[in-house]
Structures are given as structure tokens and as C-alpha cells.
Design a protein around this motif. Structure first.
Motif, mmCIF file in Angstrom:
data_model
loop_
_atom_site.group_PDB
_atom_site.id
_atom_site.type_symbol
_atom_site.label_atom_id
_atom_site.label_comp_id
_atom_site.label_asym_id
_atom_site.label_seq_id
_atom_site.Cartn_x
_atom_site.Cartn_y
_atom_site.Cartn_z
ATOM 1 N N ILE A 1 3.222 -0.798 -5.259
ATOM 2 C CA ILE A 1 2.051 -0.027 -5.030
ATOM 3 C C ILE A 1 2.197 0.488 -3.622
ATOM 4 O O ILE A 1 2.206 1.926 -3.707
ATOM 5 N N LEU A 2 2.838 -0.318 -2.879
ATOM 6 C CA LEU A 2 3.268 0.315 -1.511
ATOM 7 C C LEU A 2 4.377 1.476 -1.375
ATOM 8 O O LEU A 2 4.031 2.502 -0.648
ATOM 9 N N THR A 3 5.081 1.199 -2.232
ATOM 10 C CA THR A 3 6.228 2.296 -2.573
ATOM 11 C C THR A 3 5.699 3.574 -3.052
ATOM 12 O O THR A 3 6.180 4.627 -2.581
ATOM 13 N N PHE A 4 4.748 3.413 -4.092
ATOM 14 C CA PHE A 4 4.083 4.734 -4.491
ATOM 15 C C PHE A 4 3.525 5.269 -3.566
ATOM 16 O O PHE A 4 3.664 6.442 -3.364
ATOM 17 N N LEU A 5 2.792 4.691 -2.764
ATOM 18 C CA LEU A 5 1.841 5.446 -1.807
ATOM 19 C C LEU A 5 2.662 5.789 -0.637
ATOM 20 O O LEU A 5 2.383 7.116 -0.089
ATOM 21 N N ALA A 6 3.931 5.058 -0.487
ATOM 22 C CA ALA A 6 4.545 5.645 0.718
ATOM 23 C C ALA A 6 5.295 6.952 0.477
ATOM 24 O O ALA A 6 5.574 7.923 0.981
ATOM 25 N N ALA A 7 5.954 6.721 -0.936
ATOM 26 C CA ALA A 7 6.467 8.101 -1.482
ATOM 27 C C ALA A 7 5.653 9.405 -1.446
ATOM 28 O O ALA A 7 6.072 10.633 -1.483
ATOM 29 N N PRO B 1 5.575 11.403 -6.691
ATOM 30 C CA PRO B 1 4.645 12.292 -6.333
ATOM 31 C C PRO B 1 3.853 12.436 -7.786
ATOM 32 O O PRO B 1 4.429 12.693 -8.763
ATOM 33 N N ARG B 2 2.428 12.537 -7.935
ATOM 34 C CA ARG B 2 1.666 12.762 -9.164
ATOM 35 C C ARG B 2 1.798 14.411 -9.515
ATOM 36 O O ARG B 2 1.921 15.050 -8.580
ATOM 37 N N PHE B 3 1.705 14.505 -10.924
ATOM 38 C CA PHE B 3 1.370 15.968 -11.248
ATOM 39 C C PHE B 3 0.476 16.000 -12.416
ATOM 40 O O PHE B 3 0.046 14.886 -12.954
ATOM 41 N N SER B 4 -0.152 17.325 -12.504
ATOM 42 C CA SER B 4 -1.198 17.476 -13.503
ATOM 43 C C SER B 4 -0.619 18.493 -14.491
ATOM 44 O O SER B 4 -0.045 19.460 -14.029
ATOM 45 N N VAL B 5 -0.832 18.390 -15.736
ATOM 46 C CA VAL B 5 -0.508 19.156 -16.798
ATOM 47 C C VAL B 5 -2.024 19.197 -17.612
ATOM 48 O O VAL B 5 -2.583 18.236 -17.675
ATOM 49 N N THR B 6 -2.014 20.252 -18.345
ATOM 50 C CA THR B 6 -3.148 20.395 -19.307
ATOM 51 C C THR B 6 -2.716 20.091 -20.560
ATOM 52 O O THR B 6 -1.693 20.495 -21.072
ATOM 53 N N ARG C 1 3.129 9.905 0.300
ATOM 54 C CA ARG C 1 2.912 10.567 1.856
ATOM 55 C C ARG C 1 4.017 11.221 2.322
ATOM 56 O O ARG C 1 3.964 12.267 3.030
ATOM 57 N N LEU C 2 5.211 10.605 1.739
ATOM 58 C CA LEU C 2 6.523 11.202 2.296
ATOM 59 C C LEU C 2 6.619 12.925 1.767
ATOM 60 O O LEU C 2 7.137 13.691 2.405
ATOM 61 N N ARG C 3 6.153 12.802 0.430
ATOM 62 C CA ARG C 3 5.958 14.186 -0.295
ATOM 63 C C ARG C 3 4.886 15.025 0.166
ATOM 64 O O ARG C 3 4.865 16.195 -0.165
ATOM 65 N N GLY C 4 3.924 14.550 0.971
ATOM 66 C CA GLY C 4 2.678 15.172 1.194
ATOM 67 C C GLY C 4 1.817 15.334 0.140
ATOM 68 O O GLY C 4 0.932 16.377 0.359
ATOM 69 N N HIS C 5 1.889 14.412 -0.931
ATOM 70 C CA HIS C 5 0.972 14.621 -1.937
ATOM 71 C C HIS C 5 -0.116 13.379 -2.071
ATOM 72 O O HIS C 5 0.250 12.407 -1.287
ATOM 73 N N PRO C 6 -1.227 13.679 -2.401
ATOM 74 C CA PRO C 6 -2.517 12.554 -2.567
ATOM 75 C C PRO C 6 -1.923 11.693 -3.685
ATOM 76 O O PRO C 6 -1.177 12.114 -4.639
#
Length: 798
Positions: A316-322, A75-80, A324-329
Motif C-alpha cells: 500500500i505504501l508503494t502504491f501511494l508513493a508511486a 497511477p490509477r486511470f479511469s475508463v468508461t 505521489r511521484l506521478r502527481g496522481h491522487p
């Protein structure tokens, strides 16, 4: 800020910038390493970025509120982040790219495959990793010649050999590649296998070759289910194109749908979708099904050997599936960039792989260009077009535009019919892949149903092949792109980007795209003029590396071309189609003023038919020897078909182009005797090229007797001598060398040819005369550029 009415353009995620910085660092070092020592190349890359590594983040202020992700993985994350941190991260990425490439090249330099001596011989053990047919196949060398690793191997005296994954023992002879800059161990040479036998004692390698054996069994089952179209099925499912008819591969390339033969994101998506449907059918939830599908897809990718494009798509498919599994865009651009970083870190040399470049360019085109094209298609006149068709067209245009520069760079041409051909071929392939996989899977359970499915899939495969041949049949189906035109277009596009960044903030999107296209078109139009201006005042002679044969291209100061011989042709190799024509097309040549065929031996006229059919030819000049040889008759027929005049080459005839005079010194006239072997060589056309004080002698295959007969017509000093008959001891007499005192002797010869050319005594004789010797088998194409004063420069090209 909400309510202001301003539009904030989305910024690329920092992971994409990091990936770009890695590419810049790696590419910069790789380019500099061609000209400078490694340490100096690293210094040139590092010095400009050192000032950006200062710890600005220790100071307060100067923040970026929406900096996004530093590294976007799912899942991606954002930081300032502070501006200094981002800048330092990108500078470090540039440095990491350069250092990683440096380390990879240092490590590859010690690979045993790069250090194997030519003609090294000894017992070897291993197994074929896949493929079939008469050419070289991937082979896993596990023991022998003090080396291990994957190589290309050819089994002498066999069309197929043992199935993939079957342990064998044999006598191996290493044929080192003659390309001096080949740094990838897998392309370092070819292993010739003789006395191949099954290795019953190889118990340890049976498990290691399991995936190759499974591929072999699948391929055998394909032969049973699709007796005639199995090579195409193998290419689409197993990524093995060795058995595919070269004419079919060429048709796919000309039609612009060659990417369908590579296991790419499209294939992986179809497989993942098929797996997902099955998993959902057995009760998996919508969030977990993509994860299960990605896991099973990795098994499929491993089975076919982890090709670059398929591995990229699976990541890429693995990143997108992960996500979706975590509920993150999940951002597509971040996933693509993350996949690129992973593949680069695993193997930095992958950046130079055309498949890697085309794969990522296509993916970026789908993400970046498809939305813009789709917006254009939503304009009012196109409202009646179905949305599904608009989506397909937008995807095809986006991917085609993004990959076009790389296709032109690596293959020298782009397809005009690629987009419509892709629109028709994609549904066929979408139906064929599930059919192929289903028939294969069911064949082990219920063969009658598998045969029924195979019959329907066979029709799809035949339609796909027919479509490729149909789209490739028009002469205008593909357009050759010269190097100068491509470079000019890229420079123009870069200038357009700078112009838009500086002064294009208020322009609409379509205006920006039109501006970029105009700049690229202007660069493409100006570049050939600049190249012609740069060549003004010089004559260029190019000795092409066509193998065991001759092909010499001469460019006049005015940019007009003469071709002397066209190289050999065999059962699987046509030098005219594979080497000469692509080289001339890359140089922007559309017309040959004169095609000189020195004599009708196959190693000199083998590629002539491809040249006469592929270019406009002013006229053909040859000794007019009466011969019934098949290749010669085919060239005659091609000349008649294209309306090309055929003239006799005889002594005292000369060709003058833009101040370059080419005189025929031999033969005196036609011969009526039957000619073969040495007799044919005795009628070989001998040419003397003069441009001011510069002189070059092209002797064809003329023997010593001809050399003695023309001594009185030769100058006392030659700049260039094309050594006769590929360095055979039947030519290049001591009297010829004494009379002409050549400064440079060029030998056109094939690597490890069966004739033993060039003969050692001839090379020694040339060196003793004071001449420098260059050979096409060791140096590749040899390019001479000379001025009227007699000064000339020499460079070699691979």
C-alpha cells in the motif's frame, strides 16, 4: 448532476469489487472442497456465473458513465466501461479465485513436506531462520530426507542452539503433524534435530542465510542493550515472538493489543516516517522522499521475512508513493484491494491465515469505518475534545469493529478494554520503535550513546508490558464469544444489510448503523436459543483432544454440562487453559454443574485449576485420595478460593441431569494408603452414562482388576466405551469386551507419547471384538450425539 441537491454515494473502485470476487470464488471452492471432489466443487462454483460471461459489450447502449477504474493501481486511470464488461470481469474474478485455489491445493499436495513419512530419519543440513528459546524454531532445510523447504525444528538438549543463519548439519527425525486436513506445507510436521554441529563445508548456503544471520546478530545486540526486555523488543522489531514470555503474550491478547506485537501497517508507517524524515533531511524533495522511503522499507520487510501484515502495508505504501511521484491522487481502498489481489495471487492459501484476515480487516476498518466514527465524534456535546484525540478514538474504534468478528472466530473472545488500551499503548509504541531502531543503529558506531538511548527505550518497553498486564488483570477484561453467538451475529448483520439495501435508501447514516447493530444483536440473541432447541432430546459426549491425558465434556438435553477430567499440564502446556476452557467458552458455557476428577494423576487433573478459576463450578467430585501432589493441592486451593464444594465419589452415587443418569460404579470408598502410579489408577472413578437406551462407559485409568470387579454392574451392550488408561495393556480386558460388546471404542491419547499408548495388543483385541476404534491423536475431538432411542451419530473436529 450539479445543482440538483442530490447526494451521490461514492462507489467502491472496481479493483475492490474484483478483490471481493476473488475472495468469494476462493472461499466458495475451499468450503465446497471439504465435502465434494475437486472437479465437482469447481463445477458448482462455475455454473452459476457462466451466464454472466456472455459478450454483452458487443451490444450498444447500457453504459455506466462513472464506472471508475477497472483495475486501480498507481497511477490509477479511469475508463468508461459497458455494464457487460464489468459484470463479465467480476464473474471471471470469481472463476479465477476458484481456479487459483484449486491449482494451489493441487500443487501443495505434491510438496515433499506433506509426503514425508512419520519418523523418517536421516542426515540433514540447513540453518535456523530466526527465534530463540526452548520451543520449535523456523528452520530452512536445504538438504536431507529428500526434501527442501521451511519447517519447524526443535533441537533436542539445547535451550538456544546456534544463532540464526548459521549453517548446521544434524540428524533429523520428522514428526508428522497428526492434523489430517493440514494443507500448508509449513505446518506439515516438526523436525527433531539431534547431534547438531556447525557445517563448515556449506559454502553455498552462506549467502542464502545472510538475512537470517543478520537477524541473529541484531537479536544478539538486543540482548546486550536490553538484557531483560529484549524479547519484547525482538517481537516489535523482528517479528520474532518465540522468546516472549507466554504470560506476556496472553496479557497482550486479553488487553486487546496483541496486534501491536505483529509487524503491521502501524510499524511500517513508523519506519517509513522515520526513513522519510532522514531522507528529507539530506535534501530529497517531498515527491521523491516517499518513494525512497518505500524502497528502504522493503529492505526492512525482507529482513524480517515478509510477514503478511507488513507486506500488505509495504505494498500500500508503494502504491501511494508511486501515485505521489506521478502527481496522481490515490484511493486508499483501491490500494488495499490491489495489495490483497497481489498477495492472493502469490499464495491463495493466505486467505485462511488469521494474520492476513486481521490485517486487511483492520485496514478496511480504518478506511471505511473511521470517517463515520469521526463524524459522530464531531457532534456538539463533543466539541471540547481535541481533534487529535478524536482521530485516535475514531481509528481505534474503526479498526476494532472491523477485526472483532475475526478475533472472535479465531480466538473465541474479544477484549472489552481494547480501545482504551490501544489509545494508551500507541504513543508508547510510537516512541519505542524509533528508539529501538536508533539505539540499534548507533550501537555499531557510538556504543555510549546507544546505551543511553536503550535506557530510555527500556522504560517504554517496561511501561508497555505493565500496561498490558494491568489492562488484562480484571476478570471482565475480555469476553468469551461462543460459536453460536458469533454465527448468529453474522447472520443477523447479513440480514440487516439486505434489509437496508432493499428499504433503507432514505435513512440517515446513523439510523442505518443502528439498524445494522440491532439486526446483529437480534441474531446473536436468537442463535443460542436455536442451538439449545436443536440439542433438545439429545445428550452430547465430547472427548477432547488434550494430548496424553483425559478430558470428557457431557452436555445434557437441557444444555447443562458435566466435565470429567481436565487433561495434562506441563511446564509450557496447560490443557485446561489451552484446550478445555476455550472449547467450553466457544460453546457458550459459563457454568459446569459437576467437575469429576477420576484420580489425582497429572494427566487427568492438570487443567483443573484453570477450569475452577475460569468457570462457575457447582461442585467437584473425586475419590478423596489423600495426596500431597502439587497439582492436586492447587486445585483444592482454587476450589476453596472460589467457594466450590468438594464431595467424595463413591459407588452407588449418581448424578441426574435432564433425563441423563450418570452412575458411579467405582470406587467403593476412600482409601487411606499412599497412592502413586498403578495404586492411584486402582481408585479411578468409573462412570456409566445412561440416556434412555443409550449407554456409555467412562473407565478413567481403571486397571483390569477394577474392570473384573464391576462386570456384574455393566450392561450386555454398550454404545460407547472410553478405553481405560489411554489404551494401556493394564486395562480393557477380554472379559470387559465380551460382557459389554461396545459398538465404538474411544482412546484418548497423545501423539507419539513416550509410553507407547495405545498398545497394539489392546487395539487388536478391541477390533476383534467388533468395535470401531477412534483415537484423539488421529481424529482430534470426538463428538457423540445420542438420542433416547439409543441411536447416535459421531463426528470428529479439529
Amino acid at each position: 448532476m450539479a445543482g440538483t441537491g442530490s447526494t451521490v454515494r461514492p462507489r467502491p473502485p472496481p479493483v475492490a469489487l474484483v478483490a471481493l470476487a476473488l475472495v468469494v470464488g476462493s472461499g466458495s471452492y475451499a468450503a465446497l472442497d471439504l465435502f465434494f471432489p475437486p472437479a465437482f466443487s469447481l463445477a458448482i462454483v462455475c455454473l452459476p456465473i457462466l451466464p454472466w460471461l456472455r459478450p454483452d459489450f458487443l451490444r450498444s447502449g447500457r453504459t455506466v458513465a462513472d464506472a471508475g477504474e477497472l483495475v486501480e493501481v498507481v497511477p490509477r486511470f479511469s475508463v468508461t466501461l459497458h455494464t457487460g464488461v464489468i459484470t463479465a470481469a467480476l464473474a471471471l474474478a470469481v472463476l479465477a479465485g476458484a481456479l487459483t485455489t484449486y491449482a494451489q491445493r493441487r500443487g501443495a499436495g505434491g510438496d515433499c513436506r506433506l509426503r514425508l513419512a512419520d519418523k523418517a530419519e536421516g542426515p540433514v543440513r540447513g540453518w535456523f531462520e530466526g527465534g530463540s528459546g526452548t520451543g520449535a524454531r523456523p528452520f530452512r532445510l536445504v538438504h536431507g530426507l529428500n526434501c527442501e523447504g521451511s519447517v519447524r525444528a526443535f533441537q533436542r538438549g539445547s535451550d538456544h542452539g546456534p544463532p540464526p543463519g548459521t549453517p548446521v548439519r544434524a540428524v533429523g527425525i520428522w514428526q508428522r503433524a497428526t492434523h489430517p486436513t493440514a494443507s500448508r506445507p509449513t505446518s506439515a510436521g516438526t523436525l527433531l534435530l539431534t547431534d547438531v554441529q556447525l557445517d563448515e563445508s556449506a559454502t553455498g548456503s552462506r549467502w542464502a542465510g545472510g538475512s537470517a544471520r543478520l537477524r541473529g546478530r541484531i537479536e544478539s545486540r538486543m540482548r546486550e542493550l536490553w538484557p531483560e526486555t529484549w524479547p519484547l523488543a525482538s517481537a516489535l522489531i523482528l517479528a520474532r515472538k518465540e522468546a516472549l514470555d507466554p504470560a506476556v503474550r496472553e496479557a497482550f491478547a486479553v488487553a486487546g493489543i496483541a496486534h501491536l506485537l505483529a509487524i503491521s501497517g502501524f510499524h511500517v508507517a513508523v519506519v517509513a516516517l522515520l526513513v522519510g524524515v532522514v531522507i528529507r533531511g539530506v535534501g530529497a524533495g517531498p515527491r521523491r522522499a516517499p518513494a525512497y522511503g518505500a524502497a528502504i522499507t522493503w529492505l526492512y520487510i525482507g529482513l524480517i521475512g515478509f510477514p503478511d501484515a507488513a507486506t500488505r502495508a509495504a505494498l500500500i505504501l508503494t502504491f501511494l508513493a508511486a501515485a505521489r511521484l506521478r502527481g496522481h491522487p490515490a484511493g486508499a481502498l483501491g490500494a488495499i484491494a490491489s495489495a490483497g489481489i497481489i498477495l492472493f495471487l502469490l499464495d491463495p492459501s493466505v486467505l485462511s491465515n488469521p494474520g492476513f484476515q486481521l490485517s486487511f480487516a483492520g485496514a478496511l476498518g480504518l478506511v471505511s469505518l473511521r470517517p463515520a466514527v469521526r463524524t459522530w465524534l464531531d457532534a456538539r456535546p463533543l466539541d471540547v475534545v481535541p481533534p487529535a484525540l478524536k482521530d485516535a478514538v475514531a481509528a481505534g474504534v474503526g479498526a476494532t469493529l472491523a477485526t472483532m468478528p475475526f478475533v472472535a472466530l479465531h480466538f473465541g473472545r474479544v477484549s472489552v478494554v481494547g480501545i482504551p488500551a490501544t489509545l494508551v499503548a500507541t504513543p508508547l509504541l510510537s516512541a519505542a520503535i524509533p528508539g529501538l531502531l536508533s539505539a540499534l543503529g548507533i550501537s555499531w558506531v557510538f556504543p555510549p550513546l546507544a546505551n543511553f538511548l536503550a535506557g530510555g527505550t527500556d522504560i517504554l518497553l517496561r511501561c508497555l508490558e505493565f500496561l498490558a498486564r494491568l489492562c488484562a488483570s480484571p476478570s471482565w477484561a475480555s469476553v468469551w464469544v461462543g460459536d453460536a453467538l458469533l454465527l448468529g451475529a453474522l447472520v443477523g448483520a447479513f440480514g440487516g444489510v439486505i434489509r437496508l439495501r432493499l428499504y433503507g435508501s432514505g435513512l440517515r447514516r446513523w439510523v442505518r448503523w443502528m439498524t445494522l447493530a440491532a439486526w446483529a444483536s437480534a441474531g446473536a440473541g436468537v442463535a443460542p436459543l436455536v442451538e439449545r432447541w436443536a440439542g433438545t432430546g439429545t445428550v452430547e459426549i465430547v472427548f477432547l483432544d488434550v494430548g496424553q491425558g483425559d478430558a470428557v465434556a457431557i452436555r445434557s438435553p437441557g444444555g447443562r454440562w458435566i466435565l470429567v477430567d481436565t487433561g495434562p499440564r506441563g511446564r509450557t502446556y496447560d490443557a485446561g487453559a489451552r484446550v478445555v476452557l476455550p472449547y467450553l467458552r466457544r460453546r457458550g458455557v459459563t457454568r459446569i454443574e459437576v467437575l469429576v476428577l477420576t484420580h489425582p494423576d497429572l494427566d487427568h487433573i492438570g487443567g483443573a485449576e484453570a477450569i475452577v478459576d475460569g468457570l462457575e463450578v457447582g461442585y467437584v467430585l473425586d475419590p478423596s485420595q489423600a495426596t500431597g501432589r502439587g497439582a492436586y493441592v492447587e486445585v483444592l486451593e482454587a476450589a476453596r478460593r472460589n467457594g466450590v464444594p468438594w464431595l467424595e465419589a463413591r459407588r452407588d452415587v449418581s448424578i441426574t441431569l435432564d433425563g441423563v443418569e450418570i452412575s458411579i460404579l467405582h470406587p467403593d470408598g476412600p482409601t487411606t494408603a499412599s497412592h502413586s502410579g498403578t495404586d492411584s489408577n486402582a481408585q479411578s472413578v468409573v462412570l456409566l452414562v445412561r440416556y434412555g437406551e443409550f449407554e456409555a462407559l467412562l473407565t478413567g485409568d481403571a486397571p483390569v482388576e477394577v474392570e473384573e470387579a464391576i462386570l456384574s454392574d455393566l450392561p450386555s451392550e454398550l454404545e460407547i466405551l472410553k478405553v481405560g488408561h489411554h489404551g494401556s495393556n493394564t486395562s480393557t480386558s477380554p472379559s470387559l469386551l465380551a460382557q459389554t460388546s461396545p459398538a465404538l471404542a474411544v482412546i484418548s491419547v497423545g501423539a507419539r507419547n513416550r509410553y507407547g499408548h495405545p498398545h497394539g495388543e489392546v487395539v487388536s483385541r478391541i477390533i476383534d471384538s467388533g468395535a470401531r476404534v477412534l483415537r484423539t491423536d488421529l481424529s482430534g475431538d470426538i463428538v457423540i450425539r445420542a438420542r433416547r432411542s439409543g441411536l447416535y451419530e459421531v463426528r470428529t473436529e479439529w
